[in-house]
Design an enzyme around this catalytic site. Structure first.
Site, PDB file in Angstrom:
ATOM      1  N   SER A 271     -10.071  -0.779   6.695  1.00 25.07           N
ATOM      2  CA  SER A 271      -9.480  -0.558   5.379  1.00 25.07           C
ATOM      3  C   SER A 271      -8.784  -1.743   4.729  1.00 25.07           C
ATOM      4  CB  SER A 271      -8.495   0.609   5.431  1.00 25.07           C
ATOM      5  OG  SER A 271      -9.211   1.803   5.316  1.00 25.07           O
TER       6      SER A 271
ATOM      7  N   LYS B 108       0.857  -1.189   0.000  1.00 24.04           N
ATOM      8  CA  LYS B 108       0.000   0.000   0.000  1.00 24.04           C
ATOM      9  C   LYS B 108       0.892   1.238   0.000  1.00 24.04           C
ATOM     10  CE  LYS B 108      -3.981   1.887   2.549  1.00 24.04           C
ATOM     11  NZ  LYS B 108      -4.918   1.639   3.665  1.00 24.04           N
TER      12      LYS B 108
ATOM     13  N   SER C 299      -9.818   1.816   2.601  1.00 26.88           N
ATOM     14  CA  SER C 299      -8.888   2.593   1.809  1.00 26.88           C
ATOM     15  C   SER C 299      -7.843   1.744   1.083  1.00 26.88           C
ATOM     16  CB  SER C 299      -8.187   3.614   2.709  1.00 26.88           C
ATOM     17  OG  SER C 299      -7.400   2.946   3.677  1.00 26.88           O
TER      18      SER C 299
HETATM   19  N1  GLN Z   1     -13.196   3.886   5.981  1.00 28.73           N
HETATM   20  C1  GLN Z   1     -12.627   4.231   7.235  1.00 28.73           C
HETATM   21  C2  GLN Z   1     -12.222   5.681   7.238  1.00 28.73           C
HETATM   22  O1  GLN Z   1     -12.415   6.311   6.280  1.00 28.73           O
HETATM   23  C3  GLN Z   1     -11.494   3.324   7.555  1.00 28.73           C
HETATM   24  C4  GLN Z   1     -10.209   3.791   7.049  1.00 28.73           C
HETATM   25  C5  GLN Z   1      -9.060   2.888   7.390  1.00 28.73           C
HETATM   26  O2  GLN Z   1      -9.238   1.814   7.965  1.00 28.73           O
HETATM   27  N2  GLN Z   1      -7.871   3.357   7.087  1.00 28.73           N
HETATM   28  O3  GLN Z   1     -11.739   6.197   8.199  1.00 28.73           O
END
Ligand code: GLN
Length: 486
Positions: free
Chosen positions: A181, A82, A157
């Site tokens: 994410s 990532k 994400s």
């Molecule tokens: N969708 C969640 C957020 O926007 C989780 C993001 C993540 O786990 N990095 O914060």
């Protein structure tokens, strides 16, 4: 059969037996990237020549010269990271304009471990900017697409990581999970993903979003692949004082254990309104499979679930506001204006950061401000403790919790983009594991109209071994997934 359709574990065995070289395998995936990347948009940076050089070097060194058992587990098998995991000499941009030209000056701990284990790095995966989002549409580079339906999002994400594995551009990928994410994109792309226990994997070199919630984890096509990869990247690290010194177990040892007598809890709050009926059906069918395998299933309750989303968005945004204050045009990345310092800060951040990131910074600074601290941040921290206690209580009664990962299948691009609250609600089943620090895994459980559905397993602290065991046994019955040809 094409090499790219094989799992990482299969490839590792082939490399070890001398049937193929790491260079051949890596080249096969790089070719596949070339053929599919235009459609999928899973990657932010590709390190073609470097990856091949690394593979050649590992081939020369050979598997058997690796002294540590774990360093032979995925020897020669390439990976994608990532884009918020720093590696030396490589672009690492967190899909943000403010880090557009940032080149890592050191290796994060996980990258050091991957190199030691002979794993070539093919590139970085697309993501929501600074890991904020659930659809990959917050990437400043490009939105990634879901390989199962290119009109739809791959989740976020770590959407690029999920899309890259499902598009078979890579057998394995690293992601990060602050509130879901890894699990949510794994669910929406038909891949397996694990968020380990907080403190199991070093965060040194991971660009911080919410430091008390962030964990690096992985995505793959099979549970065994994940088990191998976690053994490689987990463990104590003096550079991250929040890591645990508990020994990393051999996750392969018990992966085939019989599930007879296993106690599974279904949190009733995770099966109530808001959950798509078809998703529920798929999950309940998977539960039946686990019963046949000998598990005992009962309903449990996590009463504070209703407060989870608001608590998570207060705490994660507060931490984000603080963590992201260092992106000011002085130390990293893009600098706009040299007029005076005030102007430089303002312009660099105004132009360098995207809308969602700014929204979180504003929420974060608001809930931390002296007038509102008690009402929001402090209150959220108290509720977080109650959420954690909910889990501690039910995990005395059952070994593991089972639930959906996402309330719906992958949604269409643009569908939730103008309504941040709708987007936040997509995280309802995933954020609590982060707030409690528990390990959680998503494994594909079925399809609805050709789109994958994942089920979530949440275990007790440091019980990744049990999650792998259940997921692996379930996979044996479910059978292999045929990923889209593209
Ligand atoms: N969708 C969640 C957020 O926007 C989780 C993001 C993540 O786990 N990095 O914060």
């Amino acid at each position: 059969m094409n090499l790219y359709t094989k799992t990482a574990s299969e490839l590792a065995e082939m490399i070890r037996n001398g049937e193929v070289t790491s260079e051949e395998v890596t080249k096969e995936f790089l070719d596949r990237i070339e053929r599919t990347e235009k459609k999928v948009g899973a990657l932010s940076h590709i390190f073609k020549d470097k990856a091949l050089e690394e593979a050649k070097k590992y081939d020369k060194e050979g598997t058997e010269n690796r002294k540590d058992y774990t360093d032979r587990l995925l020897f020669g098998v390439p990976i994608i990271l990532k884009d918020n995991i720093v590696s030396k000499g490589d672009l690492t941009t967190a899909a943000s304009k403010i880090l557009k030209n940032y080149i890592g000056t050191y290796d994060s701990t996980v990258v050091k471990k991957l190199r030691k284990a002979g794993i070539p790095i093919m590139g970085k995966a697309n993501m929501d900017e600074f890991a904020m989002g659930s659809s990959n549409e917050n990437s400043s580079i490009k939105p990634a697409s879901n390989p199962w339906d290119l009109e739809r999002v791959p989740g976020g994400s770590s959407g690029g990581s999920g899309a890259a594995v499902a598009a078979q551009q890579t057998p394995i990928a690293l992601g990060s999970d602050t509130g879901g994410s890894i699990r949510q994109p794994a669910c929406l792309t038909g891949t397996v993903g694990i968020k380990p226990t907080y403190g199991r994997v070093s965060r040194y070199g991971l660009m911080a979003f919410g430091s008390s919630l962030d964990q690096i984890g992985a995505l793959a096509k099979s549970t065994e692949d994940l088990a191998r990869l976690l053994m490689i990247i987990a463990g104590y690290d003096e550079k991250d004082p929040t890591t645990s010194d508990m020994e990393v177990p051999d996750y392969l040892k018990n992966i085939n254990n019989d599930l007879t007598g296993l106690k599974i809890g279904l949190p009733k709050e995770y099966f109530s309104e808001g959950l798509d009926e078809d998703v529920k059906k798929v999950i309940m069918e998977a539960v039946e499979v686990l019963k046949v395998l000998g598990a005992e299933v009962k309903e449990v309750s996590l009463p504070y679930t209703r407060q989870a989303i608001s608590t998570y968005y207060i705490i994660s945004s507060a931490e984000a506001a603080s963590n992201l204050s260092k992106y000011d045009g002085v130390r990293y990345g893009v600098r706009k204006s040299d007029k005076n310092i005030e102007d430089m800060y303002t312009k660099s951040r105004t132009e360098g950061l995207g809308d969602e990131v700014k929204r979180r910074i504003m929420i974060g600074n608001y809930v931390l401000s002296s007038g509102f601290y008690d009402a929001y941040y402090k209150k959220a921290s108290q509720v977080r403790r109650l959420i954690r206690e909910d889990f501690e209580n039910v995990l005395k009664e059952v070994d593991v919790l089972l639930s959906p990962v996402s309330p719906t299948i992958a949604f269409k691009k643009g569908e939730k983009l103008t309504d941040p609250v709708q987007m936040y609600l997509a995280d309802v089943y995933t954020v609590s594991a982060n707030m409690a620090g528990l390990p959680a895994l998503s494994v594909p459980a079925g399809f609805i109209k050709g789109l994958p559905v994942g089920m979530q397993l949440i275990g007790n602290y440091f019980r990744e071994d049990l999650l792998f065991n259940i997921s692996h046994k379930y996979e044996q019955i479910r059978g292999k997934i045929e990923y889209p040809e593209l």
